[in-house]
Design an enzyme around this catalytic site. Structure first.
Site, short mmCIF file in Angstrom:
data_model
loop_
_atom_site.label_atom_id
_atom_site.label_comp_id
_atom_site.label_asym_id
_atom_site.label_seq_id
_atom_site.Cartn_x
_atom_site.Cartn_y
_atom_site.Cartn_z
N GLU A 27 -7.26 39.43 -6.25
CA GLU A 27 -6.57 40.17 -7.28
C GLU A 27 -6.92 39.56 -8.53
OE1 GLU A 27 -2.74 42.70 -8.76
OE2 GLU A 27 -2.55 41.17 -7.21
N CYS A 231 -1.98 45.97 -8.47
CA CYS A 231 -1.72 46.81 -9.50
C CYS A 231 -2.64 47.35 -10.47
CB CYS A 231 -0.46 46.25 -10.10
SG CYS A 231 0.95 46.02 -9.01
N ASN A 355 -2.64 51.42 -3.96
CA ASN A 355 -1.94 50.19 -3.81
C ASN A 355 -0.54 50.12 -4.19
OD1 ASN A 355 -2.17 47.17 -4.21
ND2 ASN A 355 -1.02 47.61 -6.05
N GLU A 356 0.29 49.60 -3.07
CA GLU A 356 1.85 49.64 -3.42
C GLU A 356 2.47 50.83 -3.74
OE1 GLU A 356 3.16 46.30 -5.62
OE2 GLU A 356 2.35 44.86 -4.31
#
Length: 786
Positions: A27, A231, A355-356
């Site tokens: 990331e 994120c 994502n999340e």
């Protein structure tokens, strides 16, 4: 009855296939790409830095004007005649008086531009001048006090943008040098895309990776790499042409000078020089399967949502990515890949969507992606999302979506205290084999100490033993630049010239090198749990905090649910930054009831309970992060674990009836009579040993992993059954003998590393004393395949 402790491995009793269990996650936070893995040494090479990236950024960030002797010059950034429409900024150098040289200097990342004696550096830039006359420009590598390490020259000779290149060879080593461009002629010269790359990159790839960091990653031998986040995948505008758009993969391929600069939600600029083509190449270079993650047209951070009727281009992006990775050269995107220099397919197997993610809008849209991708590419294994927490309503929503859509995997994320990992060692024992598999896409205990690594190793044996439920797992985050820290802990730390792996890194390396292909059945004797689960009640101080809001609390009652005793308290107003201690409760079962109203602020209400000190307590926060959720958290020795989460936003000037119920270690919260959170704050149940066993098909090697978290050694007899009578050789890889709080560092990068020694196994049995607080892998070698 014998007290003998035995671990018996049944070599013919194969269990679940381990597949691609252990991998890595890249990331781009902590300057993991620019200033990190991506080998570019010039910061802000195209003058595109902007306050939208970070408030103190501007187009000349990391650049300084150079005026030597009596030189006088002006520099500024303009965009009237750009190199291309994607990156419109360029620098104008106006030399009024040349003196001893006038120009510009780049400061690089960290302390500066690292150069090593004898190594070559590839300089390039685009430039033009007002007329077609020749303008010689000196390119030098210099120390901060002006000592020259290397110099060369390019001659600008056109009023049109032309790429100029040269090579600089350093005659000294200096990790704080500068790149300097000067001229001794009165002139006006325009510069863009000023770049300096070490000639030696990982695998000598052009536009490639920093060799030392890349080698540390390659040495892990990961089965896969998830990228590019995180994120940053979904945080941003819906318009792909916006500077702060969501991460759109098509913006990241092709000529680097044509890739638009991007705001990273981690507070810096992404050049996108490290883009999807480079990610795929890097995965190929290190032998890892690529797992790209794409946005689904929903930004949960800012509630930006693509209407369903406008979702098709986003779905097309996913389909085009599969074609880019796997299509032959008769396809549009397969042709594009070939034009970039890779006619062979990359062999994409996995694809993550989102994502999340939290909130119904994502899961409503996921269904469209899933259906379209599976119809055209049923071979692609799709990864759904379950949010950033280990439990709660949004976690449950993700699993519901995955089951309904028949997703191949569910992406679980959690960062917790070491104690949480020990308490939840058996988390996946009860997961069903016929459900989607778990992709544990982000996990870590808080810290890079040996203790963190020890506990993570114990937890990872549980992942192996539950291969029926867990298919993929990767520690996160992976990389951190010491001078640009957004998040810690991290697997690998680096500055501009050196890099080291944490103890956590070496645990991951051990498990990746010695994963095995199938689990093996293990029987034990004498290894009963040595510490029963504690029923210690959640007792202690009840505290209110006003970190981000001012609120009024009233009608406060505390009731003992065993005796019926009730206490009442006066109302109070808690302002920003203040705390209020309500009481110190030593009851086992109790209920707190109150009314609350937010007066102002960006969040809601914050209540601590069961507090023994400010590093050991539980938290109920309503209207927490971005005023979006209600969470129950446990803090142990200053390290937080979110136990459960639900969506909830607190309105200003609205009255809420809040109820907290504690029964032993079971906790329930209600708002206006509605159940919001429910969970157990589990305490660790220490196993005498944490263990798993597997077999490697190619070699026939039997691999036994054993973790001892106790502060005393444990002596065990290991018996290998069903393998015949021949003697075996073996190798032991072990981490032990370290203090729990010890860490690796730039000064002592190899302080905590595995050690190995060979053993001989007679009659398929060895007696071994596992040291206290140790991680041990025993690889038994057998000539014939099992």
């Amino acid at each position: 009855m014998s007290d003998k402790k035995v671990i018996k491995v049944l070599a013919k009793e194969r269990g679940e296939k381990l597949g691609d269990l252990f991998g890595i996650f890249f990331e781009d936070l902590n300057h993991a790409a620019d200033g990190g893995l991506y080998a570019e040494l010039v910061q802000n090479r195209s003058f595109e830095f902007d306050p939208i990236d970070r408030k103190d950024y501007h187009a000349l960030t990391a650049w300084e004007k150079v005026e030597r002797g009596d030189a006088k010059a002006e520099i500024f950034v303009e965009d009237t005649y750009p190199l291309n429409e994607k990156n419109t900024n360029y620098l104008t150098l106006t030399v009024i008086e040349p003196g001893d040289g006038a120009g510009i200097m780049n400061l690089g990342f960290n302390t500066g531009i690292p150069v090593r004696q004898g190594e070559r550096y590839l300089f390039s830039c685009y430039a033009r001048c007002d007329t077609n006359s020749t303008k010689p420009v000196s390119i030098t590598l210099e120390s901060t006090d002006g000592r020259v390490y290397s110099t060369n020259e390019v001659v600008i000779n056109s009023s049109e943008w032309i790429k100029y290149e040269t090579i600089l060879t350093a005659n000294e080593t200096d990790y704080s040098s500068r790149l300097v461009l000067t001229t001794t002629e009165q002139s006006k010269i325009y510069f863009d895309m000023i770049s300096l790359f070490p000639e030696r990159t990982f695998k000598n790839r052009p536009n490639g990776m920093r060799e030392d960091i890349a080698k540390l990653l390659a040495d892990l031998k990961p089965k896969f790499m998830r990228f590019p986040g995180g994120c940053l995948v979904h945080d941003g505008s819906l318009n792909p042409d916006d500077r702060d758009s969501m991460y759109r993969w098509k913006n990241t391929i092709g000529d680097v000078e044509k890739r638009p600069a991007r705001r990273s939600n981690w507070g810096y600029n992404q050049t996108l020089g490290l883009g999807y083509f480079e990610y795929f190449l890097f995965c190929e270079d290190i032998g890892a399967k690529p797992i790209p993650v794409l946005p689904a047209g929903y930004d949960p951070h800012h509630q930006r949502i693509v209407p369903i009727e406008e979702l098709q281009p986003w779905i097309d992006d996913a389909l085009d990515l599969i074609e880019f990775a796997n299509g032959d050269t008769s396809t549009v995107w397969g042709t594009k890949r070939a034009e970039l220099g890779h006619p062979e397919p990359f062999g994409l197997v996995y694809l993550g969507i989102g994502n999340e993610e939290v909130g119904e809008p994502f899961f409503e849209r996921y269904e469209y992606f899933h259906k379209a991708i599976k119809e055209k590419h049923p071979e692609i294994k799709l990864i759904n999302s379950s949010g950033p927490f280990a439990e709660g309503s949004e976690y449950d929503r993700g699993w519901k979506s995955a089951r309904e859509n028949k997703s191949d995997f569910v992406d679980e994320h959690y960062y917790q205290s070491p104690e949480w990992f020990l308490a939840n060692y058996h988390r996946y024992d009860v997961f069903k084999k016929d459900d989607p598999k778990v992709f544990l896409g982000e996990y870590a205990s808080w810290g890079n100490t040996y203790y963190n690594a020890l506990v993570e190793a114990a937890f990872m044996t549980g992942l192996e033993k539950n291969a029926h439920a867990v298919g993929l797992a990767c520690y996160a985050p992976m990389l951190c630049n010491i001078d640009y820290v957004n998040w810690k802990p991290d697997l690998i730390w680096f500055n501009n010239n050196s890099v080291y792996g944490t103890p956590n890194y070496y645990v991951q390396k051990l498990f990746m090198h010695h994963q095995g292909d199938y689990t093996l059945m293990v029987e034990t004797n004498g290894l009963q749990t040595i510490e029963a689960a504690s029923s210690k009640p959640i007792a202690g101080k009840v505290m209110f905090a006003g970190d981000y809001s001012t609120a009024n609390y009233y009608d406060i009652k505390l009731r003992n649910m065993d005796t019926g005793e009730e206490k009442s308290y006066d109302h109070f107003v808690l302002e920003h930054g203040s705390e209020f201690e309500l009481d110190n409760i030593q009851w086992e079962n109790y209920q707190l009831s109150l009314k609350a109203k937010k007066i102002d602020g960006v969040r809601g209400f914050k209540l601590f309970f069961g507090q023994s000190d400010d590093k050991n307590r539980l938290l109920w926060e309503i209207g927490g992060w971005q005023n979006q959720d209600a969470v129950l958290c446990s803090e142990v020795n200053g390290r937080n674990s979110c136990l459960t989460q639900s969506l909830f936003a607190v309105e200003t000037d609205r009255e809420y009836h809040l109820e907290l119920e504690v029964t032993g270690r079971h906790i329930r919260t209600l708002i206006d009579g509605e159940l919001i959170n429910e969970t157990d704050d589990k305490l660790p149940v220490i196993e005498p040993l944490y263990y798993s066993a597997s077999v490697e098909s190619l070699t026939g090697d039997i691999i036994v992993k054993v973790v001892n978290v106790q502060d005393t050694p444990v002596k065990v007899q290991i018996e290998l059954e069903q393998i015949g009578e021949e003697d075996l050789s073996g190798t032991i890889y072990e981490m032990s003998g370290y203090e729990l709080e010890e860490e690796n560092s730039f000064e002592t990068p190899g302080k905590i590393v595995p050690k190995q020694h060979d053993i001989t196994v007679k009659a398929n049995t060895i007696d071994y004393e596992f040291p206290k607080q140790s991680i041990t892998i025993i690889r038994f070698n057998k000539k014939s395949s099992i």
